[in-house]
Structure formats: C-alpha cells, structure tokens
Design a protein around this motif. Structure first.
Motif, short mmCIF file in Angstrom:
data_model
loop_
_atom_site.label_atom_id
_atom_site.label_comp_id
_atom_site.label_asym_id
_atom_site.label_seq_id
_atom_site.Cartn_x
_atom_site.Cartn_y
_atom_site.Cartn_z
N VAL A 199 0.85 -1.19 0.00
CA VAL A 199 0.00 0.00 0.00
C VAL A 199 0.88 1.24 0.00
O VAL A 199 1.83 1.35 0.78
N ASP A 200 0.57 2.18 -0.89
CA ASP A 200 1.32 3.43 -0.95
C ASP A 200 1.04 4.26 0.30
O ASP A 200 -0.02 4.17 0.93
N SER A 201 2.01 5.12 0.62
CA SER A 201 1.89 5.93 1.83
C SER A 201 1.06 7.18 1.61
O SER A 201 0.79 7.92 2.56
N ASP A 202 0.68 7.46 0.38
CA ASP A 202 -0.08 8.67 0.10
C ASP A 202 -1.19 8.35 -0.89
O ASP A 202 -1.26 7.27 -1.47
N LEU A 203 -2.08 9.31 -1.03
CA LEU A 203 -3.19 9.20 -1.98
C LEU A 203 -2.99 10.26 -3.05
O LEU A 203 -2.88 11.45 -2.74
N ILE A 204 -2.95 9.83 -4.31
CA ILE A 204 -2.81 10.76 -5.42
C ILE A 204 -3.85 10.42 -6.47
O ILE A 204 -3.96 9.27 -6.90
N TYR A 205 -4.62 11.43 -6.84
CA TYR A 205 -5.63 11.27 -7.89
C TYR A 205 -5.22 12.15 -9.07
O TYR A 205 -4.69 13.25 -8.89
N SER A 214 -12.37 10.25 10.23
CA SER A 214 -10.99 9.92 9.86
C SER A 214 -10.58 10.84 8.72
O SER A 214 -11.37 11.09 7.79
N ASP A 215 -9.36 11.35 8.81
CA ASP A 215 -8.85 12.29 7.81
C ASP A 215 -7.83 11.60 6.91
O ASP A 215 -6.97 10.85 7.39
N TYR A 216 -7.91 11.93 5.62
CA TYR A 216 -7.00 11.34 4.63
C TYR A 216 -6.47 12.46 3.72
O TYR A 216 -7.20 12.94 2.85
N PRO A 217 -5.25 12.89 3.95
CA PRO A 217 -4.67 13.87 3.03
C PRO A 217 -4.50 13.25 1.64
O PRO A 217 -4.18 12.07 1.50
N PHE A 218 -4.71 14.05 0.62
CA PHE A 218 -4.53 13.55 -0.75
C PHE A 218 -4.16 14.72 -1.65
O PHE A 218 -4.32 15.89 -1.28
N CYS A 219 -3.67 14.39 -2.81
CA CYS A 219 -3.31 15.39 -3.80
C CYS A 219 -3.95 15.05 -5.14
O CYS A 219 -4.06 13.88 -5.50
#
Length: 601
Positions: A218-224, A308-313
């Motif tokens: 699983v990647d450590s970040d969320l990128i869309y 729950s919070d999920y930072p993403f870019c």
C-alpha cells in the motif's frame, strides 16, 4: 522471647494474629520480659460487653487481657515460685451512622457498553457494580456497601425506573440507591444516577488506499489524477476501498467532505453521502489540482460518530488533447542555386497543423515530425519540419502535444506538398557565328543538330524553379546556299508538376558570311592545224562560304585577224561568286595573260 519481648516467629496462631491486628499492620501485643527463663507463654482472652439498654445499636466494648507465664520456672530468691502476670487494654467498637456515608463514587451518569435489547425490561438491566454503591468511610478506612448485606447497622438497596429507549440498541433509566441506618430508621439517604445501556462506541472505519505501482504494498499517500475533461480537476470516487462496521448497528451512515488546501478553517466541499454497499459509485464534484484533506464521518444508528482524515493530492496526470487540422496543402517556395540546382523548401511548424490542442491544467508545447504509415515517428520531434522537392506529394506528419507535467498526446494528418510556381527560363544571349564555324560544328541541316551540339555551340538556357526543372528547346530558321542566315531557339522550362515558363525564352543566332576563295585562269595553248589543243578551265579554290560558277564562251576566229594560224579560239570565262554577286555592281575584268606573265593590259 523473654529477653527481647518479641514474638517468636511461627508461635502465634493465625486466627489469633488476625484478631490482634485490629485493623493495623502488626499484632498489637504488650511486651513481656523475664530475667531467668528464655521463653514466655502469652495467653489472650477477649471479653465483649454489649450495652444492656440497646445492645444492637450502642457501642460494644472489648476487653483484651494478656497473661504471661514462664515456660521454664526459675526459683525465686526467697524460695517461692514466680507467678504469672497480666496486661489488658480495651477496644470500643463505635457503630457507624449515616454521617460516615460517602457517595463520591456515585457517578451522575454511568455507561454500560452493551448492545441493548429492542424492548428492555428490568430483567434486562445490568446490576450495579461494587464501585457503583455508596460506601462508609471511617477512620481512613473504607467499608463497601452491597445490596442485601448490612455493614453493622447500615444497609443499602437500589431500585430502577422505566427504560427510555434512545435507539434500537441503547436505552437509559434512573437508578436510585437507598441507604438506611437500622439504628435510626428515620435517617434515610437516597442517591440517583442515570444508567445508559447500549452502544456508545463509534463504528470502525477503513479508509481508501492505493497501490499505484501494483507491487502489493500500500502506498503511503493518496494521489488522484485529473479526469474532469477540460477542467483542471478530478472527480474522486468516495466509496471505493472503504468500509465501516459497528459492534451493534448494521446501518452505518457515512458522509465525506473535502477541505481545500487541507485548511480545516476553510469552507469544505461537500458533504457527500457515501454508501459502499449499494453498488453505486459515489463521486465528488470536480476537485481542483492541489493537496487537500478528505474527511469521512461515520455514524451508527445510536448516533455514535467519529471521523478519519486522509490527506490527498490531485495532480495533472491527464494527457493534453491533441487536435490536428483535417488536412493541409503547402507549397514549396521558389528558388534555385546557380546552375539550376533547386533550393525550394517549405517550413512546416507545429502551429500550422494545430487546430486548437489544449490541456486542462496548463499550456502546451507543440512539436512536429514525419511519421510512417503506422503513425510512428521516423525522426525526432522538433519545432519545425523542412520540406523539400523530394517531399512533393503526400507526407504523413505527427503533432506531439506536451503539457507542463510532461504528459503528452499525439495526432496525425496528411500534408499535401505541392509545387504551385511555374518555372522561369533564362535564355543564353544572342550569338553571331561565321558560316565557317557553323559548317564545321553543325550538320548541314541544323534541324538534325542535337541539344548537346546546339548547347555547345550557342550556349544553354537555365531554368529557375523551386523544384527540379527540365529544359527543352526547338530551333527554327535557315541559311542560304552561302551559309548565311539566322535561327531562333525557343526554350521551354518544365518542372516536376508540369508547369512551364510563362516568360519569353528565346535566343537569336546569326550566321554571317566569310569570302575566301582563289581563281586560277588557264594559260594560252596552241596546236597543229586542224587539231584543237586541250586547254584547262578556271580553277576555283573555295576556302570559306562562296558559291562560284563559271560560264565559258568560245569564239572561232578564221579571218585575217587570225594571223598565220589556221584559226584561233578565243575563250571567254564569266566567273560569278553568287555569295557576293549583286545586280548593281560592275564586273571585274581580268585580261588575258598569254605569256604566263601578268599583263594588266
């Protein structure tokens, strides 16, 4: 031990020890010593005295007497035996009252984390815990009260009210604790608390994850990446990869909001209702490029909630839109090098074939290249494409469109490369040649001369065109019998497209005459009578372009004028050079040279 007064370890019965502790940490025993024996036996006797008036409620006095006796009797100085000695103390047991009662541990609201029943009865209520009852606090010691068991004269009971159902799995009721002093029944204390039974824990939530490189980690970040068409934004699916479970509720409500720039003080985008179980995609509105915060809030049927919070870019991961012209015609420019080598070119730039390519997030860079039938570039993409005459016809061209993030896209088209310019023709200058040169270098019929012969003699024409040009020529005109006259060469320049020159392209050739000849006249001749002697005629040597003819007139003289000869022949020659002759000029008379010596007479 008679020497120290200390109790010998292991010599005290455990039941006695418990009584002698009297709530302390060590047995409370008087100190006995003796100067003779080594050990002393101590016996304990307790006497309880109850109040005669109210033995159940008044104080109780305990008198504890210790009797010490020598184990090995030592004789006294006077000869008598040593008697036993006693020591005593009293303990007064004061009965507690309700002034000793403490309710500090009774919480106003107590929660039991249970999945409650749908229609609870008192039988479903949880019983109070030990720590829920009030207690007695006496002399720094705590005495717990429990339902149905009295401490001395103090007893406690509890009663529960009707249940109030707040949700399918939670209810509450009022619990009342009643404490009574049986020695003073008029003194009754009550305490109440609200008891909540049911689900007070928020659901458990599992949020979105990504494995963009498909390595199983699983990647450590969320990128869309952007996917909103011509808007620099992304539509994000909120129900993918998430789940929410609850220990009691089957129905968990999930909502999501997005804080732009991860600024919690900003106005959020949303809220969006999310149901990961309805097999329908829940998608956000267009979220702009940048880094943001996705907050999921989840609530069960009893209102227990958490987030729950999920930072993403959101990044520009979408290729630009490449749009080519449907087709393009381009003409090769004019020009050629000295000697007729074509230098015609056309410069094709990406902007010329672009029909409005764009990117949803940034400007684009355009590049151009030749491509094959499979639309694969046959050369590196660059800022321009140089087309030459070798490209006349259809050239397949690709347009490469690149955005600021390096995303690229392509489109292709056929470019028709044309030569629309007619060639120009530059004729050689006019030429004058002698008839001698003409006869030496050209066939008698100039129409039979080849292009090479004509070019070598009179010069060649030059064609000027943006592409290859071919020169052809025709010749017309004639010369007379003296080799004098003129010709006209007409040149035609033809390019690869079949266009010919429109300008006049001619060469004038003049052939002038040259007279160079020699005439040799015969000498006098004689013979015997009646025999005509042989005589030579006029010898004409032509070394140039002359046309000489001779007319002979012979006169026979038989008169007296003939002299002694039988007869005389007088030969007259008329010599004409038709290349010099004109009707206006006088003939040139050449007298007879009878003796071989020129005689002008």
């Amino acid at each position: 031990n008679s020497g120290t007064g200390a109790t010998i370890p292991g010599s005290m019965a455990s039941a006695l020890r418990a009584r002698l502790l009297a709530g302390g940490t060590a047995p409370l025993v008087p100190t006995f010593t003796d100067g003779c024996t080594q050990e002393i036996e101590v016996c304990v006797n307790d006497v309880l005295v109850y109040d005669e008036e109210d033995p159940s409620c008044n104080d109780v006095v305990l008198t504890r007497t210790f009797t010490a006796t020598e184990i090995a009797v030592c004789p006294a100085a006077a000869g008598e035996g040593n008697p036993s000695v006693t020591a005593a103390y009293t303990i007064t047991f004061s009965r507690p009252d309700l002034d000793d009662l403490s309710a500090d541990n009774i919480e106003p609201v107590v929660n039991y984390e249970l999945c409650g029943t749908a229609n609870p009865t008192r039988a479903d209520y949880p019983a109070p815990r030990t720590q829920d009852f009030p207690f007695l606090e006496i002399g720094g010691r705590t005495f717990n009260l429990t339902n149905g068991d009295a401490v001395c004269n103090i007893g406690v009971t509890y009663s529960d009210g009707e249940a109030v159902v707040t949700c399918p799995f939670t209810y509450k009721f009022v619990r009342t604790y009643t404490v009574i002093d049986w020695c003073d029944p008029s003194d009754v204390r009550t305490f109440t608390q609200v008891v909540k039974v049911g689900d007070t824990t928020a659901p458990t939530f599992s949020g979105p994850t990504q494995d963009r490189d498909f390595d199983g980690v699983v990647d450590s970040d969320l990128i869309y990446t952007t996917n909103a068409g011509n808007v620099c934004a992304a539509y994000i699916r909120l129900d993918a990869g998430i789940s929410a479970t609850d220990n009691c509720s089957d129905d968990v409500t999930i909502t999501a909001v997005i804080y732009p720039g991860a600024d919690l003080s900003a106005t959020p985008i949303g809220a969006f209702d999310v149901d990961p179980t309805d097999n329908r995609a829940e998608v956000t509105s267009a979220i702009p490029v940048g880094c943001h915060l996705l907050r999921y809030t989840y609530t069960d049927e009893c209102g227990n909630t958490d987030f729950s919070d999920y930072p993403f870019c959101v990044e520009d991961g979408t290729a630009p839109v490449a749009i080519c012209e449907d087709g393009l015609n381009i003409s090769i420019s004019s020009g050629s090098a000295a000697g007729g080598v074509s230098t015609g070119i056309a410069i094709l730039t990406p902007e010329m074939i672009d029909a409005g390519s764009y990117d949803d997030c940034s400007g684009v860079t355009l590049e151009i290249a030749r491509v094959g039938a499979d639309n694969i570039a046959t050369e590196a993409y660059d800022q321009e494409l140089v087309l030459t005459c070798a490209d006349l016809g259809t050239v397949r061209v690709g347009l490469k469109v690149t955005d600021a993030e390096g995303n690229m896209n392509f489109c292709w088209l056929d470019v028709l490369v044309e030569d629309k310019n007619a060639p120009s023709c530059i004729a050689p200058g006019p030429v004058e040649i002698s008839c001698i040169v003409a006869r030496a270098t050209l066939p008698d019929d100039i129409m039979e001369a080849t292009e090479a012969e004509l070019d070598a003699t009179f010069g060649f024409a030059t064609g000027v065109d943006n592409c290859d040009v071919t020169i052809t020529s025709t010749i017309s005109g004639n010369v007379n019998s003296c080799g004098v006259g003129s010709f006209t060469r007409i040149f035609t320049a033809t390019d690869g497209e079949g266009f010919t020159n429109t300008n006049n392209c001619r060469q004038r050739i003049t052939v002038y005459g040259v007279h160079d000849y020699r005439l040799t006249f015969p000498t006098d001749e004689e013979g015997t009578c009646a025999d005509v002697p042989a005589y030579a005629g006029i010898a004409a040597d032509e070394d140039a372009c002359d046309l000489i003819t001779t007319d002979v007139v012979v006169d026979t003289l038989r008169t007296l004028e003939a002299g002694e000869e039988c007869f005389k022949l007088r030969v007259t020659y008329d010599v004409i050079n038709w290349c010099e002759y004109n009707t206006l000029g006088q003939p040139y008379l050449i007298p007879r040279d009878g003796d071989g010596i020129r005689n002008p007479e």
